[in-house]
Design a protein around this motif. Structure first.
Motif, PDB file in Angstrom:
ATOM      1  N   GLU A  87      -3.193 -13.846  -3.632  1.00 53.83           N
ATOM      2  CA  GLU A  87      -3.661 -15.218  -3.024  1.00 53.83           C
ATOM      3  C   GLU A  87      -3.404 -16.409  -0.995  1.00 53.83           C
ATOM      4  O   GLU A  87      -4.313 -16.050  -1.135  1.00 53.83           O
ATOM      5  CB  GLU A  87      -4.403 -16.435  -3.933  1.00 53.83           C
ATOM      6  N   GLY A  88      -1.996 -16.365  -1.612  1.00 49.69           N
ATOM      7  CA  GLY A  88      -2.259 -17.754  -0.792  1.00 49.69           C
ATOM      8  C   GLY A  88      -1.180 -16.648   0.631  1.00 49.69           C
ATOM      9  O   GLY A  88      -0.954 -17.060   1.582  1.00 49.69           O
ATOM     10  N   LEU A  89      -1.430 -15.425   0.623  1.00 51.84           N
ATOM     11  CA  LEU A  89      -0.870 -14.473   1.390  1.00 51.84           C
ATOM     12  C   LEU A  89       0.400 -14.781   2.037  1.00 51.84           C
ATOM     13  O   LEU A  89       1.144 -15.126   3.069  1.00 51.84           O
ATOM     14  CB  LEU A  89      -1.541 -14.256   3.088  1.00 51.84           C
ATOM     15  N   SER A  90       1.079 -15.678   1.351  1.00 47.83           N
ATOM     16  CA  SER A  90       2.894 -15.244   1.517  1.00 47.83           C
ATOM     17  C   SER A  90       3.842 -15.582   0.580  1.00 47.83           C
ATOM     18  O   SER A  90       5.112 -15.213   2.032  1.00 47.83           O
ATOM     19  CB  SER A  90       3.242 -17.753   0.581  1.00 47.83           C
ATOM     20  N   LEU A  91       3.996 -13.903  -0.280  1.00 47.29           N
ATOM     21  CA  LEU A  91       5.009 -13.472  -0.468  1.00 47.29           C
ATOM     22  C   LEU A  91       4.348 -11.710   0.060  1.00 47.29           C
ATOM     23  O   LEU A  91       3.203 -11.572   0.029  1.00 47.29           O
ATOM     24  CB  LEU A  91       4.775 -13.218  -1.872  1.00 47.29           C
ATOM     25  N   TRP A  92       4.973 -11.133  -0.393  1.00 46.73           N
ATOM     26  CA  TRP A  92       4.460  -9.648  -0.253  1.00 46.73           C
ATOM     27  C   TRP A  92       4.813  -8.910  -0.440  1.00 46.73           C
ATOM     28  O   TRP A  92       5.696  -8.708  -2.306  1.00 46.73           O
ATOM     29  CB  TRP A  92       5.589  -8.945   1.114  1.00 46.73           C
ATOM     30  N   CYS A  93       4.110  -7.677  -0.538  1.00 52.06           N
ATOM     31  CA  CYS A  93       4.929  -6.365  -1.727  1.00 52.06           C
ATOM     32  C   CYS A  93       4.965  -5.079  -1.847  1.00 52.06           C
ATOM     33  O   CYS A  93       3.475  -4.530  -0.479  1.00 52.06           O
ATOM     34  CB  CYS A  93       3.401  -6.369  -2.934  1.00 52.06           C
ATOM     35  N   TYR A  94       6.074  -4.711  -1.959  1.00 53.68           N
ATOM     36  CA  TYR A  94       6.334  -2.971  -1.105  1.00 53.68           C
ATOM     37  C   TYR A  94       6.489  -2.352  -2.538  1.00 53.68           C
ATOM     38  O   TYR A  94       6.818  -2.231  -3.397  1.00 53.68           O
ATOM     39  CB  TYR A  94       7.381  -3.555   0.095  1.00 53.68           C
ATOM     40  N   THR A  95       5.719  -0.978  -2.323  1.00 47.53           N
ATOM     41  CA  THR A  95       5.893  -0.091  -2.912  1.00 47.53           C
ATOM     42  C   THR A  95       7.269   0.839  -3.243  1.00 47.53           C
ATOM     43  O   THR A  95       8.253   0.681  -1.734  1.00 47.53           O
ATOM     44  CB  THR A  95       4.968   0.531  -2.846  1.00 47.53           C
ATOM     45  N   PHE A  96       7.700   0.989  -4.534  1.00 47.54           N
ATOM     46  CA  PHE A  96       8.717   1.488  -4.076  1.00 47.54           C
ATOM     47  C   PHE A  96       8.897   3.088  -5.583  1.00 47.54           C
ATOM     48  O   PHE A  96       9.068   4.393  -4.249  1.00 47.54           O
ATOM     49  CB  PHE A  96      10.065   1.270  -4.976  1.00 47.54           C
ATOM     50  N   ARG A  97       7.966   3.166  -6.270  1.00 49.01           N
ATOM     51  CA  ARG A  97       7.585   4.558  -6.641  1.00 49.01           C
ATOM     52  C   ARG A  97       6.220   3.723  -7.298  1.00 49.01           C
ATOM     53  O   ARG A  97       5.863   3.015  -7.667  1.00 49.01           O
ATOM     54  CB  ARG A  97       8.527   4.455  -7.521  1.00 49.01           C
ATOM     55  N   PRO A  98       5.298   5.184  -8.569  1.00 52.23           N
ATOM     56  CA  PRO A  98       4.475   4.617  -8.394  1.00 52.23           C
ATOM     57  C   PRO A  98       4.122   3.098  -9.567  1.00 52.23           C
ATOM     58  O   PRO A  98       3.304   2.142  -9.821  1.00 52.23           O
ATOM     59  CB  PRO A  98       4.235   6.165  -9.033  1.00 52.23           C
ATOM     60  N   GLU A  99       5.586   3.555 -10.739  1.00 49.87           N
ATOM     61  CA  GLU A  99       5.264   2.586 -11.687  1.00 49.87           C
ATOM     62  C   GLU A  99       6.465   1.569 -11.258  1.00 49.87           C
ATOM     63  O   GLU A  99       6.702   0.903 -12.046  1.00 49.87           O
ATOM     64  CB  GLU A  99       6.350   3.064 -12.486  1.00 49.87           C
ATOM     65  N   MET A 100       6.475   1.407 -10.132  1.00 52.39           N
ATOM     66  CA  MET A 100       7.972   0.012  -9.296  1.00 52.39           C
ATOM     67  C   MET A 100       7.360  -0.766  -8.191  1.00 52.39           C
ATOM     68  O   MET A 100       7.236   0.180  -7.209  1.00 52.39           O
ATOM     69  CB  MET A 100       8.798   0.249  -9.622  1.00 52.39           C
ATOM     70  N   TRP A 101       7.088  -1.822  -8.439  1.00 54.15           N
ATOM     71  CA  TRP A 101       6.805  -2.049  -7.364  1.00 54.15           C
ATOM     72  C   TRP A 101       7.589  -3.517  -7.079  1.00 54.15           C
ATOM     73  O   TRP A 101       7.766  -4.376  -7.450  1.00 54.15           O
ATOM     74  CB  TRP A 101       5.794  -3.238  -6.429  1.00 54.15           C
ATOM     75  N   ALA A 102       8.554  -3.859  -5.118  1.00 53.24           N
ATOM     76  CA  ALA A 102       8.721  -5.375  -5.068  1.00 53.24           C
ATOM     77  C   ALA A 102       8.592  -6.082  -4.931  1.00 53.24           C
ATOM     78  O   ALA A 102       7.580  -6.188  -3.722  1.00 53.24           O
ATOM     79  CB  ALA A 102      10.233  -4.746  -4.046  1.00 53.24           C
ATOM     80  N   VAL A 103       7.965  -7.673  -5.310  1.00 58.70           N
ATOM     81  CA  VAL A 103       7.777  -8.458  -4.783  1.00 58.70           C
ATOM     82  C   VAL A 103       8.587  -9.945  -4.421  1.00 58.70           C
ATOM     83  O   VAL A 103       8.992 -10.014  -5.229  1.00 58.70           O
ATOM     84  CB  VAL A 103       6.338  -8.689  -6.062  1.00 58.70           C
ATOM     85  N   GLY A 104       8.622 -10.085  -3.742  1.00 62.78           N
ATOM     86  CA  GLY A 104       9.228 -11.541  -2.948  1.00 62.78           C
ATOM     87  C   GLY A 104       8.746 -12.182  -1.408  1.00 62.78           C
ATOM     88  O   GLY A 104       7.843 -11.747  -1.000  1.00 62.78           O
ATOM     89  N   GLY A 105      10.003 -12.594  -1.865  1.00 61.40           N
ATOM     90  CA  GLY A 105      10.076 -13.637   0.061  1.00 61.40           C
ATOM     91  C   GLY A 105      11.219 -13.140   1.008  1.00 61.40           C
ATOM     92  O   GLY A 105      12.497 -13.297  -0.187  1.00 61.40           O
ATOM     93  N   SER A 106      11.375 -13.501   1.675  1.00 63.53           N
ATOM     94  CA  SER A 106      12.299 -13.385   2.366  1.00 63.53           C
ATOM     95  C   SER A 106      12.929 -14.235   3.858  1.00 63.53           C
ATOM     96  O   SER A 106      11.922 -14.752   4.593  1.00 63.53           O
ATOM     97  CB  SER A 106      12.891 -12.030   3.520  1.00 63.53           C
ATOM     98  N   ILE A 107      14.237 -14.410   4.196  1.00 63.91           N
ATOM     99  CA  ILE A 107      14.102 -15.493   5.391  1.00 63.91           C
ATOM    100  C   ILE A 107      14.669 -14.837   6.853  1.00 63.91           C
ATOM    101  O   ILE A 107      16.132 -13.852   5.949  1.00 63.91           O
ATOM    102  CB  ILE A 107      14.852 -17.174   4.684  1.00 63.91           C
ATOM    103  N   ASN A 108      14.999 -14.796   7.656  1.00 58.71           N
ATOM    104  CA  ASN A 108      15.251 -14.718   8.396  1.00 58.71           C
ATOM    105  C   ASN A 108      17.316 -15.562   9.015  1.00 58.71           C
ATOM    106  O   ASN A 108      17.736 -14.385   9.289  1.00 58.71           O
ATOM    107  CB  ASN A 108      14.963 -15.455  10.105  1.00 58.71           C
ATOM    108  N   ASN A 109      17.293 -16.191   8.630  1.00 65.65           N
ATOM    109  CA  ASN A 109      18.673 -16.445   8.762  1.00 65.65           C
ATOM    110  C   ASN A 109      19.635 -16.933   7.125  1.00 65.65           C
ATOM    111  O   ASN A 109      19.660 -17.683   6.638  1.00 65.65           O
ATOM    112  CB  ASN A 109      18.077 -18.539   9.677  1.00 65.65           C
ATOM    113  N   GLY A 110      20.574 -15.768   7.273  1.00 66.26           N
ATOM    114  CA  GLY A 110      21.151 -15.947   5.774  1.00 66.26           C
ATOM    115  C   GLY A 110      22.537 -16.126   6.856  1.00 66.26           C
ATOM    116  O   GLY A 110      22.908 -17.444   7.504  1.00 66.26           O
ATOM    117  N   GLY A 111      23.505 -15.740   6.521  1.00 70.75           N
ATOM    118  CA  GLY A 111      24.891 -14.841   7.307  1.00 70.75           C
ATOM    119  C   GLY A 111      24.849 -15.663   8.641  1.00 70.75           C
ATOM    120  O   GLY A 111      26.396 -16.015   8.997  1.00 70.75           O
ATOM    121  N   LEU A 112      24.495 -14.817   8.906  1.00 69.65           N
ATOM    122  CA  LEU A 112      24.166 -15.360  10.680  1.00 69.65           C
ATOM    123  C   LEU A 112      24.449 -16.673  11.109  1.00 69.65           C
ATOM    124  O   LEU A 112      25.274 -16.030  12.387  1.00 69.65           O
ATOM    125  CB  LEU A 112      22.435 -14.678  11.864  1.00 69.65           C
TER     126      LEU A 112
END
Length: 492
Positions: A273-298
């Motif tokens: 509802e907060g439009l902050s996380l993302w949800c990407y499909t992998f297969r019909p029974e599995m979806w990846a939910v989370g968040g990401s940062i630009n600046n890690g090891g770089l």
């Protein structure tokens, strides 16, 4: 012995790893890639350089043993335009390219943005999004836009170069911000907004799809049999979870490579509802939910190349030195705090205009404090995502670490203390490579999806130290204040 290859195309390197059926890595070939940047926000790759690196990596791996299958992985949010002959008309615009800020803001300001976010599961109002990049290309390179017969991801370009097939896996398509979440079809309203018809996009295929046999000349070039099965594969983020053996929301992956991310897996799509996380499909029974940062090891790479090497330090021993320094400096770096947003930022506030900064410098601070502050700053960004995931009800029993930082015992213990959550490290920390190889094994019927392999078993575990909880929270508070001031443009 049966050998399976995983290929992972990243922003700084391309790697091909060989695994046995227990998920144990046998050998690896790594090819460095150039990332071309400028003051206008460009972050590009040369597609021909990536192609040559792909061929070298597979050829070197195949010289040590022929694979029984190959799986493909690529980083998310890439885009390039090609002509009718599939020759590149543009470089590859990577996830780090920030030139589409204006286009992203426009997409984010539309009244239908919340409903489109729920339809796509993607934060398309950020310049990382290929949807925003398409608009930028249309607005700033109109002649190229008119000539572009196809608007493709980097994997699509490589797949077409190998097989002549114009296909895109559902995970890659999902991260473009143009796919209907849960239906596996292009979202017509988004296509209309960016002005790209379906004829310019690839044919959608499941991540588990098998590609046809290689043409004889291509098989000879790569040094592998033409009938070697290739799995179309998925994106690096999704496959990092697969390779870590994280198939449900009971656990969560934590990855820091060039960038960083926290991800869990759900059996159904998730709408934030907060439009902050993302949800990407992998297969019909599995979806990846989370968040990401630009600046890690770089961030540590920047510190190494801009400060350590000019002072006479070596690139080879830099990260071991950073670890030693970080151990010597207490939590909070004796008042020094860093916001590591060197390339803008993504989750959780999606502030592409964010800038890096340090605050609290005193005469007694040295480069060892800067190294520790950089490592803490990256973790603070990750922690802000972790807190948000917790607020949304995703509270894992443990975190599973992967990526380059999983080799740093110091950094992992810091994270366990800050997050107040156990962190385990699997036998194979190159989880994306193993995830790609895992799909190749599944494609051959050698593993059942969800089956854990020896390479996914934990070999190290880091427990949070309660006595550090107070100092970490104080340090995080100072970081939040610095980030707030920098965001407001005060920079003080």
């Amino acid at each position: 012995m049966e050998v399976y290859f995983g290929v992972d195309i990243g922003t700084s390197s391309l790697r091909c790893g060989a695994f046995d059926l227990k998920g144990r890595r046998l050998w690896i070939s790594q090819q460095e890639l150039n990332l071309f940047t400028d003051t206008q926000g460009a972050a590009e790759q040369d597609p021909e350089e990536v192609w040559q690196a792909f061929c070298r990596a597979l050829t070197q791996c195949a010289a040590k043993g022929k694979p029984q299958g190959v799986g493909l992985s690529v980083y998310m949010h890439s885009l390039l335009a090609v002509g009718e002959d599939w020759n590149p008309l543009t470089p590859v615009f990577t996830w780090a390219d920030s030139r589409a800020v204006g286009e992203g803001r426009m997409l984010g300001s539309l009244p239908q943005t919340p409903s489109l976010y729920k339809k796509t599961g993607c934060r398309f109002s950020h310049p990382m999004s290929p949807a925003a990049k398409m608009l930028w290309l249309k607005n700033h390179r109109p002649q190229v836009w008119e000539k572009a017969a196809h608007l493709v991801t980097l994997k699509e370009f490589l797949v077409h170069r190998l097989w002549g097939e114009n296909v895109v896996d559902l995970s890659d398509a999902s991260s473009m911000g143009l796919l209907q979440m849960g239906r596996g079809e292009w979202e017509e309203e988004m296509l209309a907004l960016v002005g790209a018809g379906k004829d310019r996009l690839g044919m959608l295929r499941p991540c588990t799809s098998a590609l046809p046999p290689l043409p004889a000349f291509m098989a000879e070039k790569l040094g592998i049999p033409a009938d070697t099965p290739f799995a179309l594969g998925s994106t690096d983020g999704v496959l990092a979870n697969v390779g870590a053996g994280v198939f449900s929301q009971e656990r969560m992956t934590t990855n820091i490579g060039t960038s960083g991310a926290l991800r869990t897996m759900l059996p159904v799509p998730y709408e934030d509802e907060g439009l902050s996380l993302w949800c990407y499909t992998f297969r019909p029974e599995m979806w990846a939910v989370g968040g990401s940062i630009n600046n890690g090891g770089l961030v540590l790479k920047w510190l190494r190349d801009r400060f350590l090497v000019p002072l006479g330090g070596s690139q080879a021993g830099a990260y071991a030195l950073f670890d030693r320094w970080a151990e010597e400096v207490p939590v909070g770096c004796e008042g020094l705090v860093m916001s590591p947003a060197l390339t803008g930022e993504r989750s959780p506030d999606w502030n592409s205009a964010a800038a890096g900064g340090m605050h609290g410098l005193r005469p007694f601070h040295g480069i060892e404090h800067m190294a520790r502050a950089a490592m803490e700053g990256v973790l603070f960004r990750m922690y802000s995502i972790y807190r948000l995931l917790g607020e949304r009800g995703f509270v894992p029993g443990e975190l599973v670490a992967g990526g380059g930082y999983a080799r740093s015992e110091v950094w992992l213990q810091m994270q366990a203390d800050l997050f107040d959550c156990p962190i385990q490290v699997p036998r194979e920390t190159e989880s994306t490579l193993l995830g790609a190889a895992y799909l190749a094994m599944e494609n051959r019927g050698k593993v059942q999806f969800g089956q854990l392999l020896e390479g996914m078993e934990p070999v190290r575990r880091y427990e949070p130290r309660k006595e550090t909880r107070g100092p970490w929270q104080e340090a995080y508070g100072r970081y939040q204040e610095l980030y707030r001031r920098l965001e407001q443009g005060k920079g003080e």
